[in-house]
Design an enzyme around this catalytic site. Structure first.
Site, short mmCIF file in Angstrom:
data_model
loop_
_atom_site.label_atom_id
_atom_site.label_comp_id
_atom_site.label_asym_id
_atom_site.label_seq_id
_atom_site.Cartn_x
_atom_site.Cartn_y
_atom_site.Cartn_z
CE LYS A 120 -2.96 3.25 0.71
NZ LYS A 120 -3.82 3.74 -0.41
CG ASN A 165 -0.56 6.27 -1.90
OD1 ASN A 165 -1.08 6.03 -2.99
ND2 ASN A 165 -1.25 6.40 -0.80
CB CYS A 219 -2.78 9.51 0.72
SG CYS A 219 -4.47 9.49 1.20
NE ARG A 247 -1.61 21.70 -8.93
CZ ARG A 247 -0.82 20.94 -8.21
NH1 ARG A 247 -0.06 20.03 -8.80
NH2 ARG A 247 -0.72 21.07 -6.91
N1 SAJ Z 1 -0.29 15.30 -8.58
C1 SAJ Z 1 0.70 15.85 -9.40
N2 SAJ Z 1 1.02 15.22 -10.56
C2 SAJ Z 1 0.40 14.05 -10.95
C3 SAJ Z 1 -0.61 13.51 -10.09
C4 SAJ Z 1 -0.94 14.15 -8.92
O1 SAJ Z 1 1.28 16.91 -9.09
O2 SAJ Z 1 0.72 13.53 -12.02
C5 SAJ Z 1 -0.61 15.97 -7.31
C6 SAJ Z 1 -2.07 16.37 -7.17
O3 SAJ Z 1 -2.27 17.67 -7.67
C7 SAJ Z 1 -2.27 16.30 -5.65
C8 SAJ Z 1 -1.33 15.19 -5.21
O4 SAJ Z 1 -0.38 15.02 -6.26
O5 SAJ Z 1 -1.86 17.51 -5.05
C9 SAJ Z 1 -2.03 13.85 -4.92
O6 SAJ Z 1 -2.80 13.55 -6.03
P1 SAJ Z 1 -3.47 12.08 -6.21
O7 SAJ Z 1 -4.18 12.06 -7.49
O8 SAJ Z 1 -2.47 11.03 -5.97
O9 SAJ Z 1 -4.58 12.10 -5.09
P2 SAJ Z 1 -4.98 11.26 -3.80
O10 SAJ Z 1 -3.98 11.49 -2.75
O11 SAJ Z 1 -6.39 11.65 -3.59
O12 SAJ Z 1 -5.03 9.67 -4.18
C10 SAJ Z 1 -3.95 8.80 -3.98
C11 SAJ Z 1 -4.19 7.64 -4.94
N3 SAJ Z 1 -3.04 6.77 -4.96
C12 SAJ Z 1 -2.51 6.45 -6.18
O13 SAJ Z 1 -2.95 6.90 -7.21
C13 SAJ Z 1 -1.32 5.53 -6.15
C14 SAJ Z 1 -5.41 6.87 -4.49
O14 SAJ Z 1 -5.58 5.71 -5.31
C15 SAJ Z 1 -5.24 6.42 -3.06
O15 SAJ Z 1 -6.37 5.71 -2.61
C16 SAJ Z 1 -5.04 7.64 -2.18
O16 SAJ Z 1 -3.87 8.35 -2.63
C17 SAJ Z 1 -4.90 7.15 -0.76
O17 SAJ Z 1 -5.91 7.34 -0.03
O18 SAJ Z 1 -3.90 6.53 -0.43
#
Ligand code: SAJ
Length: 449
Positions: free
Chosen positions: A220, A224, A274, A423
């Site tokens: 898990k 992330n 997360c 962004r």
């Molecule tokens: N972000 C970027 N570039 C990217 C993707 C995201 O800068 O290419 C930024 C976003 O703007 C945001 C942060 O990263 O600030 C997190 O974005 P995220 O899409 O990872 O959002 P979370 O935290 O809601 O979801 C993640 C997911 N994990 C993965 O994709 C591996 C989700 O599946 C998990 O369930 C969640 O963390 C968790 O609860 O662990």
């Protein structure tokens, strides 16, 4: 523990379930188990949340969740209460979904979890199944939770009760579909726990994958951390592109045409409950085991620096367009940590807003989903936020900001307006057509061919 009887009661939906914690994960879990005909009680410590749920109202914004919640509350399969002891007396399954934040020293703050474990342990009866869904450092389930439950209940795991770590992967906006369809890791502390918890989740999830508790904890966190490291790579590539005078957006689009390349998106930083914390959970205690992270911590540092890079771009753009910084006005668009959500936990916007305020620059903040503005003036509308602004900083990729009418922005902002696109959601050519000075993360000014 009579495993066959436990399995039968699960298959017949006869085992009452208690979910501790009704945040994003807990509420989705409670609703979906109720929706497959279990009798579910959700426990929270906040009265308003308990009352909302019992009135069929969903305390979080998630597509389709309120309808399912209302359906199951009205059907009498789902209720919420503040009184854990009473609800746990009847429970046969306890699913723990409390948050596990990190403190300012990046160490896990497990007090909320420990409290939930103690509540479960003090009410643990023979034959119960305990599921931990909160994200925890490796070896927490086997090394901390199992002994704590055994000592509080005087029962032995595998014999008196079952215990498993079942991590959550749902992403906001797609929670129901992902809960049901995304492969579900089941980490049993032993064969009995694995069999029972896998059977429980097969009642809702289409694809259950069995493993042990510690492997599931590391998997898990690895998911992330993988994302954080890949975002850091994209961010470092963006900083390099600015120096090389190439546009990172084009570089990534072209690189990702390779069938096995998936470079992530650079941006103004990495927020949310997360991704910023899980890499720290993954390597927590690793030092005690003689392991020193390189890539994982370096990636965290790169991502944590991005908001500062945004502020640098803002200040440089004000200077390069001949403005007196102290007399300028800046509009920050977005305080949610990512597009389409209202959650501002660990949002990169906080650092940007506070640093701009510290420089004594006038600032207005607008977010159509999230009310948080970290002490800055909250604008009532997009145009209100932009009025007489010299520079607009896009911090969150909300859909509303992707379709902004640049001619309207131009009409209300000061002359020679600046866009700092954190962004990369605005088309630079389009912006320059309206005589904006366009600055974007990774947008290296192309040399004239
Ligand atoms: N972000 C970027 N570039 C990217 C993707 C995201 O800068 O290419 C930024 C976003 O703007 C945001 C942060 O990263 O600030 C997190 O974005 P995220 O899409 O990872 O959002 P979370 O935290 O809601 O979801 C993640 C997911 N994990 C993965 O994709 C591996 C989700 O599946 C998990 O369930 C969640 O963390 C968790 O609860 O662990």
């Amino acid at each position: 523990m009579d495993i066959e009887r436990t399995l039968k009661r699960i298959r017949n939906r006869e085992s009452p379930i208690v979910v501790l914690g009704t945040g994003y994960v807990g509420l989705t879990t409670a609703v979906l188990f109720a929706n497959t005909n279990f009798n579910v009680t959700a426990i929270d410590v906040k009265k308003d949340i308990v009352e909302a749920i019992n009135h069929g109202l969903c305390p979080i914004k998630e597509t389709g969740l309120e309808d399912l919640l209302k359906l199951n509350v009205n059907a009498g399969r789902l209720k919420a209460t503040l009184n854990a002891t009473e609800a746990l007396r009847m429970a046969e399954v306890i699913i723990i979904c409390v948050q596990t934040p990190i403190n300012k020293n990046k160490k896990p703050e497990l007090r909320i979890l420990t409290k939930a474990i103690d509540t479960a342990g003090k009410n643990l009866n023979a034959g119960m199944t305990i599921i931990l869904s909160s994200t925890v450092p490796p070896r927490t389930t086997q090394g901390i939770i199992r002994p704590r439950l055994e000592s509080l209940s005087k029962l032995k795991a595998e014999d008196g009760f079952c215990l498993a770590y079942v991590p959550e992967r749902i992403a906001t906006g797609n929670a129901i579909k992902e809960f049901i369809e995304s492969p579900r890791l089941i980490g049993g502390v032993g064969p009995n726990s694995l069999k029972v918890s896998a059977e429980l989740y097969r009642t809702v999830c289409k694809n259950v994958i069995e493993t042990d508790a510690t492997t599931a904890e590391v998997a898990k966190l690895a998911e992330n951390t993988f994302r954080d490291v890949n975002i850091a790579f994209a961010n470092e590539l963006a900083l390099l592109s600015e120096k090389l005078s190439v546009d990172i957006a084009e570089v990534i689009k072209l690189s990702n045409t390779h069938p096995r390349v998936n470079i992530h998106q650079p941006g103004a930083g990495v927020g949310g409950p997360c991704i910023p914390k899980d890499p720290h959970l993954l390597i927590y205690k690793a030092k005690d085991l003689g392991f020193n992270s390189k890539i994982i911590l370096a990636s965290r540092h790169i991502n944590e620096q991005m908001p500062l890079h945004v502020v640098e771009l803002v200040i440089n753009s004000l200077r390069s367009t001949g403005r007196d910084i102290k007399k300028s006005k800046i509009c920050v668009l977005g305080t949610a940590y990512k597009g389409g959500v209202a959650d501002s936990r660990l949002t990169p916007s906080e650092e940007v807003i506070k640093r701009i305020m510290k420089l004594g620059i006038e600032i207005a903040v607008y977010d159509p989903h999230c009310k948080e503005t970290f002490g800055a003036k909250a604008a009532e509308s997009l145009l209100d936020a932009l009025r007489e602004a010299d520079c607009v900083v896009i911090m969150t990729d909300h859909p509303e900001f992707k379709k902004m009418d640049l001619s309207k922005l131009k009409g209300v902002m000061n002359k020679n307006p600046i866009i700092v696109d954190g962004r990369r959601i605005i088309n630079p050519t389009e912006a320059e057509k309206f005589n904006f000075t366009y600055i974007g993360i990774g947008y290296g000014k192309k040399e004239i061919a």
